[in-house]
Structures are given as structure tokens and as C-alpha cells.
Design an enzyme around this catalytic site. Sequence first.
Site, PDB file in Angstrom:
ATOM      1  CG  ASP A  65      -0.248   0.262   2.484  1.00  0.00           C
ATOM      2  OD1 ASP A  65       0.984   0.436   2.470  1.00  0.00           O
ATOM      3  OD2 ASP A  65      -0.907   0.309   3.520  1.00  0.00           O
TER       4      ASP A  65
ATOM      5  CG  ASP B 137      -5.709  -5.333   2.725  1.00  0.00           C
ATOM      6  OD1 ASP B 137      -5.437  -4.885   3.858  1.00  0.00           O
ATOM      7  OD2 ASP B 137      -6.046  -4.577   1.781  1.00  0.00           O
TER       8      ASP B 137
ATOM      9  CB  CYS C 295     -10.522 -27.012   9.596  1.00  0.00           C
ATOM     10  SG  CYS C 295      -9.111 -26.015   9.089  1.00  0.00           S
TER      11      CYS C 295
ATOM     12  CB  CYS D 103      -7.853 -28.626  12.214  1.00  0.00           C
ATOM     13  SG  CYS D 103      -8.569 -27.054  12.770  1.00  0.00           S
TER      14      CYS D 103
ATOM     15  CG  HIS E 239      -8.051 -22.690  12.453  1.00  0.00           C
ATOM     16  ND1 HIS E 239      -8.608 -23.781  11.826  1.00  0.00           N
ATOM     17  CD2 HIS E 239      -9.090 -21.848  12.717  1.00  0.00           C
ATOM     18  CE1 HIS E 239      -9.916 -23.622  11.733  1.00  0.00           C
ATOM     19  NE2 HIS E 239     -10.236 -22.455  12.270  1.00  0.00           N
TER      20      HIS E 239
END
Lengths: 387, 387
Positions: free
Chosen positions: B92, B288, B335, B340, B366
Site C-alpha cells: 500500500d 486484505d 478443517c 486441526c 488455522h
Amino acid sequence: MISFKITQKSKKSNARVGLLTTPHGSIETPSFVNVATQATVKTLTSQDLEMCGAQMLIANTYHLHVRPGEDTVKKHGGIHQFMKWQGPIMTDSGGFQVFSLGFGKDYGTGKILKQKSYEKIKQGAQPKLVKITEEGVEFRSYVDGKKLFLGPKESIRIQEKIGADIIFAFDECTSPIADHEYNQRALERTQRWLKECIHVKKSDQALYGIVQGGKYKDLRIASARYTAAQAVDGFGIGGEFGDSTATMRSMLRTVLRELPEEKPRHLLGIGHLKDIEDVIKEGVDTFDCITPTHYARHGYVFVNSKSQTLNSKWEKIDLGNKKYLLSKEPIDKHCDCFTCQNYTRGYIHHLLRAYEITPLRLLTIHNVYFFNKYVENLRNQIKKGKL
Amino acid sequence: MISFKITQKSKKSNARVGLLTTPHGSIETPSFVNVATQATVKTLTSQDLEMCGAQMLIANTYHLHVRPGEDTVKKHGGIHQFMKWQGPIMTDSGGFQVFSLGFGKDYGTGKILKQKSYEKIKQGAQPKLVKITEEGVEFRSYVDGKKLFLGPKESIRIQEKIGADIIFAFDECTSPIADHEYNQRALERTQRWLKECIHVKKSDQALYGIVQGGKYKDLRIASARYTAAQAVDGFGIGGEFGDSTATMRSMLRTVLRELPEEKPRHLLGIGHLKDIEDVIKEGVDTFDCITPTHYARHGYVFVNSKSQTLNSKWEKIDLGNKKYLLSKEPIDKHCDCFTCQNYTRGYIHHLLRAYEITPLRLLTIHNVYFFNKYVENLRNQIKKGKL
């Protein structure tokens, strides 16, 4: 239970190569034991540990008792299942915390007291935050201030629930300024406590007795002989040995001479790089130390020494130093760890300066790999008859 | 340079599926863009990001300018080489920091101001810690207090040295309480600055112009039309859109209608799960947000919703809650992420309670995986004609 087989003995020193077999696999000794105080090696996962060549871990009975509690660990299927580490695990007995959270906290010191600090501390001072009786030790939980009691019975009961492969008898680790008289009394307690540990243990976990006696040679010998005569599966060597490597070596020699050579010996909480070779040469099989992980979290890494003039195989460098900002080299050119294969000193320096979390793991991976590799190399040197 | 190809358009909404090709590979859109402010996604390595299905990253021009400096990044071979991420990267322009480190710091608020805070803050208040002139913005470094100046010329020069695939024009992101008159003046500056950015850019990096205009529809339309008419490779949509999803959606529709459909659109700093589906339906290609990483470091994870009555596909749970202590389930049964597949809620709860560093990465893995998967699923739904 465990079995221990010495596969090779050095002709140059008391060093030995062995195979220590536990219900969770075998490890080659001498071996570094990675410290997983709260059921994790700080910043790492169990997969990381495997990648770093870790063979065995040691978790902390006192810490796991306070949080999350041994019943929780048991309900999770024991510590191996809890933390998903399928290799061997030890738990210490909590005895060291009598010292470190008592005297250590009072005086802000570790078990090895520098001469300067020594002079500041009253001879014979005892911990204020814990109360030691003939039955055990009264603590206050550092989590919620609740009163807790740990004695030989409690320690074994807790360690049985945690479920490590090797557990330690409950002992009293005296402070570095405790005098001969105090050490003698503490040793008598430790000996009675060992008997009780053996008596109350119901599991088939291996039990190591701990040799104590402070800095007093006669007490160390008495402790070694007493412990050697008990029905233990191996030995821990605890407490202080003075602040020089030479003093430590001589005390280790005195102690190990008294122990039956066929049983494994673990040196508790000692394993700085500067000591490892000496410790192995005296005949220690396993040892644990927070050095690699602790230093990593402060930006320090251990590398193979470039200097041929230095009488040393390694150096410690501070990656927080600005001079590394533009370095495109890995931490150690001769290292095969994940971090050295992927990242530069300059990038890691930037991440440290920027207070990121990522570099703490990257440096821990390197240091843990480095320590395990360092010991592997020494093991190979014994095999080749060079050590 | 980049190319953008729309491969499918929804018949049910303005959503589109596309292929954005950069010098560092192609990504499928709509795509979540993972925030790597200081050239790292907090707690993760680039290998972790790959494992989490990350397609593109966005780094921060202002932060990298302050530390380690764009010259350092350039000397390391540019940001891809520096952080060892070989996929596409955006930077950015630093314009948002005019707001967040100025007004945001003065008033302790983000760009979306809740009504309650709104009433406390004087209408028309402007930042005190930064000085905005026609040439750019004067900052003080948060590292050493040194005066710094960032204008369109400086921003482009810095972004060229950092070397991302896609860079953004320098803009002024106004505060949520700035009035119409202030926003109009700010927009005129942003428009002049865009011209200057296009003029000074020498690299072949793709340049996105940023649509601003605050909460004022007329200004948003004027900004979109102006930006659309310039020689830019894509569009950023910046600033505030009010504090409700409905307001944001309506403003997005107003803006996107004015932009040529063949160029990619990036929504800056917005991408909470509750907004993602709406944002994609309006025709946004990339966006984002720090949500997955920020929440992870505070013990919160996003999971597929178990409740069929909830009008939602996901839930946010606080793994610090004591009720998870004995859970042997993974964070999310459905997941496939590393965490997981290996660890339980109970173990991670323990690590969080014990203030360990390990769980911060486990939860970030995760959440980042979850967000990227969530967007992949929406992409697949557009392909199947369901969204």
C-alpha cells in the site's frame, strides 16, 4: 519400563555411547533432552522438534500440576497424546522448584551463584516463599496464590498421571549458600523421600533417584552410594556444582564413580555448550538445559566457529546487532536446519528489531537443531574413538 | 506489469471470477490478500503461508520505510527475496497511515467509527500528530521520533525500491468525522497526487489508483470517475464506508459502477468474514484484512458453524474460555489445516492460558487457512452459478 544398553565405551575418557529404550522408542545416548516445561518447547510444535532432531523431552511436574493440572493431562490421554509427541518424555519431580521458586525468587539467582552475588547473600539463608517440612514442601501457586503441597507421595501421584516414560524421585535442591549442616539434613530428607517414592509408585514408569549433597564432596559421595543401593532405574544428578566447569567436572567424577555403570545417568538442568563435552566425557548419558530456547527468544544464536585461533568449536552471536542488517548469509553456513536453509541473518535481524513473533521460532529451530547436532557429533566422535 | 482476465461473471450478482497474473505468478480472484505489514505475516513463515493456501500478500510502505528502510529491502534483492515469498505481493502507499497514526492515535479509533465514539469526537477534528500539506504528509517515526515526509514522489520511490508486483498511488484517507468540505479538499489533493504518482513512476510495477471520498456519495462518484480516467492498472478502494454492511455495500455499488470492469479492484483493509460474501457480490476482486491474524493472537478462531438455525456459515470462538480445557476435538472438525490435523482445543487452551508463544502460530495457521478456504469456496460457488 526402560532398558539401557551401553554399545561403546571410550578409551580416552569415561564417555559411553548407549541405547536407551522406552515405551515410546529408543534414543541414542549421550543425548540432549529438550525442555518442554509446560508440555511445549517454547515457540515450537512437536513437528518442529522432530525436524530439529530432538530425541527426548523433559516436562515439569510442578508447572503441569499448577496448570493445567495432572488430571487434565490424564484425561487428554497422558502427556504424549496431549502434546502429540510420540518419542520418550521425562518429568522432573518438582524438587528443583522448591529451590528456584523459593530461594531463587527471594534472591533473584539461579542454582549457580556467582561469587559477587554470594557475598551479598547471608550465609545460611533459606527460602522464604516455600516451607519445607519432613513431609514435603508447601508452595503458593504462581497462578492464583493458592496453597499447594508437594511431597514424595504427591510428586509420584502427579507424575503417574502425567504419564512420562521416565519420572524422578522427589528431592530437595538446596540453595548455593546452604551450609554443610543444612545440606546434611536436606540430604537425609531426600533419602527418606526416595524410599517413599519407590514405595508408593504403582505405574511401570521408570524411576530415577536424584543425587544431591550441594557442593560438599562427602555428602555427594554419601548421596550417590545411598541412591545406587536403591531399586531405581537410573540416576538424576541435581543441585549445584560450583561456578566453574573444572569444579563441576571434578564433582561429577566423584559422583559417577559411585554409580553402577549399567544404569543411565541424567544431569539435571546443565547443558550449556561450554559444558557439554566435559559432561559427556565424565560419563553422563542425558542432560537437559534451557540454553538453546532461552537464548533464541532473546535474539542469540549458536554457530560453528569460523575462527581457527579460538579454542572453541562454536560462537554465540547476537542477531539483534545492527551489523547484521544487510547480511544475506544464513545464521550458519554449515547448518542444515530449516531456518538456515531459508532465511538470512539480515531478514531475521529486521524481524527481531520489529518485535515480530516469527523470528522467535526461527531462532529456536536453529538453536535446538544446533544443540542436538552438536551432541550427535560428539556421539560420533566417541564411536570413532576420538573422545 | 500485470494482466487481468475475467474468466466468469455471475448472473446472480456483480461477482466475477478472474485470473490476475503478475511477474510472480497468477492468482485466482476473488482472493483474500494476507497482511504482511513488516514483511512477515505475524507469527508465520512464508512456508506456513503456502501451507495455508495464501495466494497474495500486502506489505506496508510506511512501516517498511521506517524499519528496515527501503534501501535495506532493495539491497536484500527486493521484498520477495527478503522474506522468501515467491508469490505476488502488493504494497500500500502509506496513505492510510496518515489517518491511522494521526487521527487514529489521537482518538484511539479505527477507520470505522461507531456512533458512540462519533459523538465524543468534535466534528471536523483533524489529526494532530501528522501535518498534511499540498506536497504530502509530515510524520514522526514511531521508532525514533525522527521527522519523516511522505508525498506521492516519496511513496512511489519507496515502493519501487521495495519491489512489490502491485503498488498503490499515495492518497489521503480522511477521518470518519471529516466533513464534506474537508473531504472535497482531501480528494483534490489525492487526485493531484495520483497524477504525480503516474508521472514519477519509472518501474514496470502495476500501479493501482485509490478511490476515496469518505462517506459522501457525490465525492465517491467523482473520485471513481477521475481515477477510472487515469493510466492505472487497477483500483484500490479506500477509506470508510459507514459502520454497517448495508451502507458499505451500497457505497461499493456506487463506486464500482463507475470503474471499467476489465481492470482489477482491491478493497483496502476490509475483509471480516461477515463482509466477504457481500464484498465479492459487489464485484471486488481482492481485499486484505488483519482479522485472521489479529484474532488468532488473542485466542479467537473462526470455525464452520455447527448450528443449522443460525443464518451464518461460521462462528468465532474464544479458545481462552475454560470450557475448552478438556476438549479433545480439533478447532474445527471440517478443517484440513495443520493445526486441526494435529492438535486439540484442550491442548491449545492450555498453551494460551500458560502464555506460551506456540499457540499464537497454531491459531494463526488455522485462521489464515480458514479465510483463504472460505474465499475459495465462494469462488467455487460463483463458478457453479450459485453466488
